[in-house]
Scaffold this motif. Structure first.
Motif, PDB file in Angstrom:
ATOM      1  N   ARG A 168       9.444   7.029  -9.756  1.00 46.70           N
ATOM      2  CA  ARG A 168       8.583   5.845  -9.849  1.00 46.70           C
ATOM      3  C   ARG A 168       8.840   4.929  -8.643  1.00 46.70           C
ATOM      4  O   ARG A 168       9.977   4.814  -8.186  1.00 46.70           O
ATOM      5  CB  ARG A 168       8.870   5.081 -11.148  1.00 46.70           C
ATOM      6  CG  ARG A 168       8.598   5.924 -12.392  1.00 46.70           C
ATOM      7  CD  ARG A 168       8.819   5.143 -13.663  1.00 46.70           C
ATOM      8  NE  ARG A 168      10.206   4.802 -13.904  1.00 46.70           N
ATOM      9  CZ  ARG A 168      10.732   3.600 -13.770  1.00 46.70           C
ATOM     10  NH1 ARG A 168       9.973   2.576 -13.379  1.00 46.70           N
ATOM     11  NH2 ARG A 168      11.996   3.376 -14.023  1.00 46.70           N
ATOM     12  N   VAL A 169       7.766   4.334  -8.127  1.00 47.90           N
ATOM     13  CA  VAL A 169       7.905   3.442  -6.964  1.00 47.90           C
ATOM     14  C   VAL A 169       7.142   2.143  -7.262  1.00 47.90           C
ATOM     15  O   VAL A 169       5.944   2.174  -7.531  1.00 47.90           O
ATOM     16  CB  VAL A 169       7.332   4.093  -5.678  1.00 47.90           C
ATOM     17  CG1 VAL A 169       7.660   3.237  -4.458  1.00 47.90           C
ATOM     18  CG2 VAL A 169       7.857   5.516  -5.488  1.00 47.90           C
ATOM     19  N   ASN A 170       7.853   1.039  -7.249  1.00 49.77           N
ATOM     20  CA  ASN A 170       7.248  -0.263  -7.549  1.00 49.77           C
ATOM     21  C   ASN A 170       7.735  -1.299  -6.546  1.00 49.77           C
ATOM     22  O   ASN A 170       8.714  -1.064  -5.826  1.00 49.77           O
ATOM     23  CB  ASN A 170       7.640  -0.710  -8.961  1.00 49.77           C
ATOM     24  CG  ASN A 170       7.065   0.198 -10.042  1.00 49.77           C
ATOM     25  OD1 ASN A 170       5.877   0.150 -10.343  1.00 49.77           O
ATOM     26  ND2 ASN A 170       7.915   1.048 -10.621  1.00 49.77           N
ATOM     27  N   ALA A 227       0.846  -1.207   0.000  1.00 47.41           N
ATOM     28  CA  ALA A 227       0.000   0.000   0.000  1.00 47.41           C
ATOM     29  C   ALA A 227       0.877   1.251   0.000  1.00 47.41           C
ATOM     30  O   ALA A 227       0.590   2.224  -0.707  1.00 47.41           O
ATOM     31  CB  ALA A 227      -0.930  -0.007   1.212  1.00 47.41           C
ATOM     32  N   SER A 228       1.973   1.213   0.762  1.00 46.33           N
ATOM     33  CA  SER A 228       2.894   2.362   0.789  1.00 46.33           C
ATOM     34  C   SER A 228       3.486   2.601  -0.597  1.00 46.33           C
ATOM     35  O   SER A 228       3.664   3.751  -1.009  1.00 46.33           O
ATOM     36  CB  SER A 228       4.027   2.118   1.791  1.00 46.33           C
ATOM     37  OG  SER A 228       3.500   1.882   3.072  1.00 46.33           O
ATOM     38  N   THR A 229       3.781   1.517  -1.311  1.00 47.46           N
ATOM     39  CA  THR A 229       4.304   1.625  -2.679  1.00 47.46           C
ATOM     40  C   THR A 229       3.338   2.428  -3.545  1.00 47.46           C
ATOM     41  O   THR A 229       3.726   3.333  -4.282  1.00 47.46           O
ATOM     42  CB  THR A 229       4.509   0.201  -3.276  1.00 47.46           C
ATOM     43  OG1 THR A 229       5.438  -0.504  -2.454  1.00 47.46           O
ATOM     44  CG2 THR A 229       5.009   0.249  -4.695  1.00 47.46           C
ATOM     45  N   ARG A 230       2.048   2.106  -3.427  1.00 39.71           N
ATOM     46  CA  ARG A 230       1.051   2.809  -4.244  1.00 39.71           C
ATOM     47  C   ARG A 230       0.913   4.274  -3.824  1.00 39.71           C
ATOM     48  O   ARG A 230       0.845   5.167  -4.676  1.00 39.71           O
ATOM     49  CB  ARG A 230      -0.307   2.103  -4.148  1.00 39.71           C
ATOM     50  CG  ARG A 230      -0.329   0.775  -4.899  1.00 39.71           C
ATOM     51  CD  ARG A 230      -1.726   0.183  -4.915  1.00 39.71           C
ATOM     52  NE  ARG A 230      -2.100  -0.377  -3.636  1.00 39.71           N
ATOM     53  CZ  ARG A 230      -1.841  -1.635  -3.261  1.00 39.71           C
ATOM     54  NH1 ARG A 230      -1.220  -2.454  -4.079  1.00 39.71           N
ATOM     55  NH2 ARG A 230      -2.217  -2.079  -2.078  1.00 39.71           N
ATOM     56  N   TYR A 231       0.888   4.535  -2.515  1.00 41.91           N
ATOM     57  CA  TYR A 231       0.729   5.931  -2.071  1.00 41.91           C
ATOM     58  C   TYR A 231       1.948   6.771  -2.427  1.00 41.91           C
ATOM     59  O   TYR A 231       1.828   7.936  -2.821  1.00 41.91           O
ATOM     60  CB  TYR A 231       0.451   5.985  -0.556  1.00 41.91           C
ATOM     61  CG  TYR A 231      -1.021   5.766  -0.249  1.00 41.91           C
ATOM     62  CD1 TYR A 231      -1.932   6.815  -0.365  1.00 41.91           C
ATOM     63  CD2 TYR A 231      -1.494   4.522   0.111  1.00 41.91           C
ATOM     64  CE1 TYR A 231      -3.282   6.614  -0.118  1.00 41.91           C
ATOM     65  CE2 TYR A 231      -2.831   4.303   0.362  1.00 41.91           C
ATOM     66  CZ  TYR A 231      -3.731   5.354   0.248  1.00 41.91           C
ATOM     67  OH  TYR A 231      -5.069   5.155   0.473  1.00 41.91           O
ATOM     68  N   LEU A 232       3.138   6.180  -2.290  1.00 39.60           N
ATOM     69  CA  LEU A 232       4.353   6.924  -2.666  1.00 39.60           C
ATOM     70  C   LEU A 232       4.355   7.181  -4.175  1.00 39.60           C
ATOM     71  O   LEU A 232       4.694   8.282  -4.631  1.00 39.60           O
ATOM     72  CB  LEU A 232       5.610   6.140  -2.252  1.00 39.60           C
ATOM     73  CG  LEU A 232       5.870   6.057  -0.741  1.00 39.60           C
ATOM     74  CD1 LEU A 232       6.967   5.024  -0.434  1.00 39.60           C
ATOM     75  CD2 LEU A 232       6.261   7.423  -0.163  1.00 39.60           C
ATOM     76  N   ALA A 233       3.964   6.167  -4.945  1.00 40.17           N
ATOM     77  CA  ALA A 233       3.927   6.321  -6.403  1.00 40.17           C
ATOM     78  C   ALA A 233       2.955   7.444  -6.787  1.00 40.17           C
ATOM     79  O   ALA A 233       3.266   8.283  -7.645  1.00 40.17           O
ATOM     80  CB  ALA A 233       3.504   5.009  -7.057  1.00 40.17           C
TER      81      ALA A 233
END
Ligand code: NAD
Length: 255
Positions: free
Chosen positions: A182-184, A167-173
């Motif tokens: 980009r964050v994946n 979820a953090s990956t998506r919010y940071l992205a």
């Protein structure tokens, strides 16, 4: 010319040559990247330093990701030595063995906080501290596991931490896309590392891969490394907020 030629980045989570982070480091270097490494403590440094030097690295820094001060110090040093960076690999996780052994409903409050802090919050803290050196955008990759979205036996509190990491990956992205950052995350298949052997019935997990994964096996550290090269290079310039499965297809067929 390598896909990572001219790019510099930092890898959190190499502790020895069996770790996923090491497979990633090898593949990135093969594609021409310049690498910096962080290690948890002095004991780990003894193993990381020669490995890092074997890949031509001279930026090797201590960092306990439980400490915002240590994370800030790492990026201060990176700025001093390199000015800017292009990518970050987050390959760090930790949970108390006792919490992994107990039934999930008996997870302790402190064990929950610890797993969340080291395995999920650290991605947020590292990304925030890295902003001044991600001057021209960049790419961040974290490592996750299927236990984030399915109740995998014995993965327990680590599965909850991985759900928070994803979820953090998506919010940071979502936040950092406008800065071309980009964050994946890569959801890797089970790989026999020291930490993985702390998860109960790990051998059985590997056996199930041989039976049920479309490729009839699990993946290697280097195969995860190749996925990281893709996500960290310009090949994935249009990809962010993605959970990329490098698990021999197990997520589509595994029960
Ligand atoms: P690992 O789980 O041992 O790697 C964890 C790393 O985190 C180690 O290098 C350790 O030194 C570091 N670490 C722990 N606490 C730290 C702290 N406070 N500060 C700084 N560093 C700390 O080995 P791995 O199996 O290579 O795992 C790497 C990543 O891949 C982890 O996020 C893990 O959850 C994930 N992953 C592993 C598997 C697997 O089967 N091995 C599968 C999917 C995802």
């Amino acid at each position: 010319m390598g896909l990572m030629e001219g790019k510099r980045g930092l890898i959190f989570g190499v502790a020895n040559d069996k770790r996923i982070a090491w497979g990633i480091a090898r593949q990135l270097r093969e594609q021409g990247a310049t690498l910096g490494f962080t290690y948890l403590n002095g004991a780990v440094e003894k193993r990381v330093r020669p490995l890092a030097e074997s890949l031509g690295s001279d930026l090797i820094l201590s960092c306990d990701v439980a400490s915002d001060e240590e994370i800030a110090a790492v990026f201060k040093e990176v700025e001093k030595q390199w000015g800017k960076i292009d990518f970050i690999v987050h390959s760090v996780a930790f949970a108390d063995r006792d919490d992994l052994k107990r039934p999930f409903s008996q997870t302790s409050r402190t064990g929950f906080q610890l797993a969340m802090d080291i395995s999920a919050y650290s991605l947020i803290s590292i990304t925030n501290a890295a902003m001044p050196v991600l001057k021209e955008g960049g790419s961040i990759v974290a490592l996750t596991y299927l236990g984030a979205i399915r109740a995998i036996p014995n993965y327990n509190v680590m599965g909850v931490a991985k759900a928070a990491l994803e979820a953090s990956t998506r919010y940071l992205a979502a936040e950092l896309g406008e800065k071309n950052i980009r964050v994946n995350a890569i959801s890797a298949g089970p790989i026999k590392t020291l930490a993985a052997s702390g998860i109960g019935q790990f051998k059985e997990k590997l056996k199930i891969m041989d039976e049920r994964a479309p490729l009839r096996r699990t993946v290697t550290q280097d195969e995860v490394g190749k996925s990281a090269v893709y996500l960290l290079s310009d090949l994935a310039s249009g990809v962010t907020g993605e959970i990329h499965y490098a698990d021999a297809g197990y997520n589509i067929t595994g029960a």
